[in-house]
Design a protein around this motif. Structure first.
Motif, PDB file in Angstrom:
ATOM      1  N   LYS A  66       0.832  -1.202   0.000  1.00  0.00           N
ATOM      2  CA  LYS A  66       0.000   0.000   0.000  1.00  0.00           C
ATOM      3  C   LYS A  66       0.870   1.257   0.000  1.00  0.00           C
ATOM      4  CE  LYS A  66      -3.496   2.440   2.636  1.00  0.00           C
ATOM      5  NZ  LYS A  66      -4.407   2.391   3.780  1.00  0.00           N
ATOM      6  N   GLY A  67       0.559   2.188  -0.910  1.00  0.00           N
ATOM      7  CA  GLY A  67       1.293   3.445  -1.003  1.00  0.00           C
ATOM      8  C   GLY A  67       2.457   3.424  -1.968  1.00  0.00           C
ATOM      9  N   SER A  68       2.883   2.234  -2.414  1.00  0.00           N
ATOM     10  CA  SER A  68       4.012   2.141  -3.349  1.00  0.00           C
ATOM     11  C   SER A  68       3.677   2.827  -4.668  1.00  0.00           C
ATOM     12  CB  SER A  68       4.355   0.681  -3.645  1.00  0.00           C
ATOM     13  OG  SER A  68       4.809   0.010  -2.510  1.00  0.00           O
ATOM     14  N   ARG A  69       4.674   3.534  -5.220  1.00  0.00           N
ATOM     15  CA  ARG A  69       4.518   4.134  -6.548  1.00  0.00           C
ATOM     16  C   ARG A  69       4.837   3.065  -7.570  1.00  0.00           C
ATOM     17  NH1 ARG A  69       2.782   8.444  -7.784  1.00  0.00           N
ATOM     18  NH2 ARG A  69       3.491  10.234  -8.870  1.00  0.00           N
ATOM     19  N   MET A  70       4.051   3.023  -8.627  1.00  0.00           N
ATOM     20  CA  MET A  70       4.189   1.957  -9.613  1.00  0.00           C
ATOM     21  C   MET A  70       3.836   2.471 -11.005  1.00  0.00           C
ATOM     22  SD  MET A  70       1.953  -1.544  -9.737  1.00  0.00           S
ATOM     23  CE  MET A  70       2.780  -2.400  -8.441  1.00  0.00           C
ATOM     24  N   VAL A  71       4.538   1.952 -12.004  1.00  0.00           N
ATOM     25  CA  VAL A  71       4.201   2.191 -13.399  1.00  0.00           C
ATOM     26  C   VAL A  71       3.745   0.864 -13.986  1.00  0.00           C
ATOM     27  CG1 VAL A  71       5.058   2.855 -15.676  1.00  0.00           C
ATOM     28  CG2 VAL A  71       5.830   4.087 -13.646  1.00  0.00           C
ATOM     29  N   VAL A  72       2.593   0.882 -14.651  1.00  0.00           N
ATOM     30  CA  VAL A  72       2.029  -0.331 -15.252  1.00  0.00           C
ATOM     31  C   VAL A  72       1.837  -0.091 -16.736  1.00  0.00           C
ATOM     32  CG1 VAL A  72       0.013  -1.848 -15.341  1.00  0.00           C
ATOM     33  CG2 VAL A  72       0.838  -1.016 -13.149  1.00  0.00           C
ATOM     34  N   VAL A  73       2.284  -1.050 -17.540  1.00  0.00           N
ATOM     35  CA  VAL A  73       2.022  -1.051 -18.978  1.00  0.00           C
ATOM     36  C   VAL A  73       1.169  -2.281 -19.252  1.00  0.00           C
ATOM     37  CG1 VAL A  73       3.032  -1.181 -21.280  1.00  0.00           C
ATOM     38  CG2 VAL A  73       4.217   0.070 -19.473  1.00  0.00           C
ATOM     39  N   GLY A  74       0.071  -2.080 -19.953  1.00  0.00           N
ATOM     40  CA  GLY A  74      -0.813  -3.209 -20.227  1.00  0.00           C
ATOM     41  C   GLY A  74      -1.884  -2.843 -21.231  1.00  0.00           C
ATOM     42  N   SER A  75      -2.966  -3.603 -21.220  1.00  0.00           N
ATOM     43  CA  SER A  75      -4.081  -3.358 -22.126  1.00  0.00           C
ATOM     44  C   SER A  75      -5.384  -3.309 -21.336  1.00  0.00           C
ATOM     45  CB  SER A  75      -4.151  -4.445 -23.200  1.00  0.00           C
ATOM     46  OG  SER A  75      -4.280  -5.712 -22.604  1.00  0.00           O
ATOM     47  N   ILE A  76      -6.335  -2.537 -21.819  1.00  0.00           N
ATOM     48  CA  ILE A  76      -7.621  -2.387 -21.166  1.00  0.00           C
ATOM     49  C   ILE A  76      -8.525  -3.536 -21.600  1.00  0.00           C
ATOM     50  CG2 ILE A  76      -9.647  -0.913 -20.911  1.00  0.00           C
ATOM     51  CD1 ILE A  76      -7.754   1.464 -21.453  1.00  0.00           C
ATOM     52  N   GLN A  77      -9.215  -4.114 -20.629  1.00  0.00           N
ATOM     53  CA  GLN A  77     -10.077  -5.264 -20.911  1.00  0.00           C
ATOM     54  C   GLN A  77     -11.382  -5.101 -20.139  1.00  0.00           C
ATOM     55  OE1 GLN A  77      -8.137  -9.159 -20.745  1.00  0.00           O
ATOM     56  NE2 GLN A  77      -9.752  -9.787 -19.351  1.00  0.00           N
ATOM     57  N   THR A  78     -12.497  -5.467 -20.752  1.00  0.00           N
ATOM     58  CA  THR A  78     -13.774  -5.481 -20.054  1.00  0.00           C
ATOM     59  C   THR A  78     -14.282  -6.913 -19.998  1.00  0.00           C
ATOM     60  OG1 THR A  78     -15.014  -5.072 -22.084  1.00  0.00           O
ATOM     61  CG2 THR A  78     -14.394  -3.149 -20.794  1.00  0.00           C
ATOM     62  N   ARG A  79     -15.025  -7.195 -18.933  1.00  0.00           N
ATOM     63  CA  ARG A  79     -15.629  -8.520 -18.792  1.00  0.00           C
ATOM     64  C   ARG A  79     -16.960  -8.361 -18.084  1.00  0.00           C
ATOM     65  NH1 ARG A  79     -14.631 -10.113 -13.456  1.00  0.00           N
ATOM     66  NH2 ARG A  79     -12.966  -8.903 -12.480  1.00  0.00           N
ATOM     67  N   THR A  80     -17.832  -9.328 -18.267  1.00  0.00           N
ATOM     68  CA  THR A  80     -19.116  -9.324 -17.588  1.00  0.00           C
ATOM     69  C   THR A  80     -19.208 -10.534 -16.671  1.00  0.00           C
ATOM     70  OG1 THR A  80     -20.164 -10.500 -19.403  1.00  0.00           O
ATOM     71  CG2 THR A  80     -20.297  -8.102 -19.463  1.00  0.00           C
ATOM     72  N   TYR A  81     -19.960 -10.373 -15.605  1.00  0.00           N
ATOM     73  CA  TYR A  81     -20.151 -11.457 -14.649  1.00  0.00           C
ATOM     74  C   TYR A  81     -21.487 -11.246 -13.936  1.00  0.00           C
ATOM     75  CZ  TYR A  81     -18.648  -8.053 -11.137  1.00  0.00           C
ATOM     76  OH  TYR A  81     -18.542  -6.940 -10.354  1.00  0.00           O
ATOM     77  N   ASP A  82     -21.964 -12.277 -13.255  1.00  0.00           N
ATOM     78  CA  ASP A  82     -23.182 -12.186 -12.461  1.00  0.00           C
ATOM     79  C   ASP A  82     -22.796 -12.011 -11.000  1.00  0.00           C
ATOM     80  OD1 ASP A  82     -24.858 -12.609 -14.674  1.00  0.00           O
ATOM     81  OD2 ASP A  82     -24.631 -14.778 -14.498  1.00  0.00           O
ATOM     82  N   ASP A  83     -23.393 -11.007 -10.338  1.00  0.00           N
ATOM     83  CA  ASP A  83     -23.087 -10.814  -8.920  1.00  0.00           C
ATOM     84  C   ASP A  83     -23.877 -11.798  -8.067  1.00  0.00           C
ATOM     85  OD1 ASP A  83     -25.667  -9.808  -8.734  1.00  0.00           O
ATOM     86  OD2 ASP A  83     -25.051  -7.733  -8.375  1.00  0.00           O
ATOM     87  N   LYS A  84     -23.743 -11.698  -6.747  1.00  0.00           N
ATOM     88  CA  LYS A  84     -24.367 -12.669  -5.850  1.00  0.00           C
ATOM     89  C   LYS A  84     -25.890 -12.631  -5.904  1.00  0.00           C
ATOM     90  CE  LYS A  84     -24.064  -9.497  -1.981  1.00  0.00           C
ATOM     91  NZ  LYS A  84     -23.418  -9.181  -0.740  1.00  0.00           N
ATOM     92  N   ASP A  85     -26.470 -11.508  -6.389  1.00  0.00           N
ATOM     93  CA  ASP A  85     -27.923 -11.392  -6.518  1.00  0.00           C
ATOM     94  C   ASP A  85     -28.416 -11.780  -7.902  1.00  0.00           C
ATOM     95  OD1 ASP A  85     -28.086 -10.439  -3.891  1.00  0.00           O
ATOM     96  OD2 ASP A  85     -27.698  -8.386  -4.561  1.00  0.00           O
ATOM     97  N   GLY A  86     -27.488 -12.209  -8.784  1.00  0.00           N
ATOM     98  CA  GLY A  86     -27.867 -12.620 -10.125  1.00  0.00           C
ATOM     99  C   GLY A  86     -27.917 -11.493 -11.142  1.00  0.00           C
ATOM    100  N   ASN A  87     -27.487 -10.290 -10.763  1.00  0.00           N
ATOM    101  CA  ASN A  87     -27.474  -9.151 -11.688  1.00  0.00           C
ATOM    102  C   ASN A  87     -26.213  -9.189 -12.540  1.00  0.00           C
ATOM    103  OD1 ASN A  87     -29.849  -8.044 -10.496  1.00  0.00           O
ATOM    104  ND2 ASN A  87     -28.589  -7.237  -8.837  1.00  0.00           N
ATOM    105  N   LYS A  88     -26.351  -8.802 -13.811  1.00  0.00           N
ATOM    106  CA  LYS A  88     -25.191  -8.725 -14.700  1.00  0.00           C
ATOM    107  C   LYS A  88     -24.380  -7.478 -14.364  1.00  0.00           C
ATOM    108  CE  LYS A  88     -25.735 -11.595 -18.532  1.00  0.00           C
ATOM    109  NZ  LYS A  88     -24.853 -12.702 -18.277  1.00  0.00           N
ATOM    110  N   ARG A  89     -23.076  -7.638 -14.243  1.00  0.00           N
ATOM    111  CA  ARG A  89     -22.155  -6.535 -13.960  1.00  0.00           C
ATOM    112  C   ARG A  89     -21.060  -6.523 -15.013  1.00  0.00           C
ATOM    113  NH1 ARG A  89     -24.440  -3.191 -10.248  1.00  0.00           N
ATOM    114  NH2 ARG A  89     -25.364  -4.448  -8.615  1.00  0.00           N
ATOM    115  N   THR A  90     -20.504  -5.345 -15.245  1.00  0.00           N
ATOM    116  CA  THR A  90     -19.395  -5.193 -16.166  1.00  0.00           C
ATOM    117  C   THR A  90     -18.200  -4.629 -15.400  1.00  0.00           C
ATOM    118  OG1 THR A  90     -20.897  -4.757 -18.005  1.00  0.00           O
ATOM    119  CG2 THR A  90     -18.608  -4.080 -18.299  1.00  0.00           C
TER     120      THR A  90
END
Length: 97
Positions: A66-90
């Motif tokens: 916690k608090g560490s400075r960091m540089v991240v290189v990567g790609s943006i990704q989206t995913r969908t899932y069902d929460d504990k109540d059965g609702n679709k989330r992104t």
């Protein structure tokens, strides 16, 4: 092309887990300050979720906290899932290279 480069501070300690097939995965959130100040003179931050896999996951879990400075290189990704109540989330996250 899908490339994200972020620099920020960890909001909490990275969370290390392994998948059912024993692949290490580490999740964490970076607080990334915006380039410009608000009208009140304060810098706002965006909180970006990041996922690292395999050796990168082990490296992050071992050397960052916690608090560490960091540089991240990567790609943006989206995913969908069902929460504990059965609702679709992104979820939108950066997958670290």
């Amino acid at each position: 092309m899908n490339k994200a480069i972020l620099m920020g501070n960890l909001t909490r300690d990275p969370e290390m887990r392994t998948t059912q097939s024993q692949v290490p995965v580490c999740t964490f959130t970076l607080a990334v300050e915006r380039r410009f100040k608000s009208q009140s003179g304060e810098r706002q931050a965006d909180f970006i979720n990041v996922v690292a896999w395999r050796q990168q996951a082990e490296f992050v879990a071992k050397y960052f906290h916690k608090g560490s400075r960091m540089v991240v290189v990567g790609s943006i990704q989206t995913r969908t899932y069902d929460d504990k109540d059965g609702n679709k989330r992104t979820a939108t996250e950066v997958v670290a290279d």
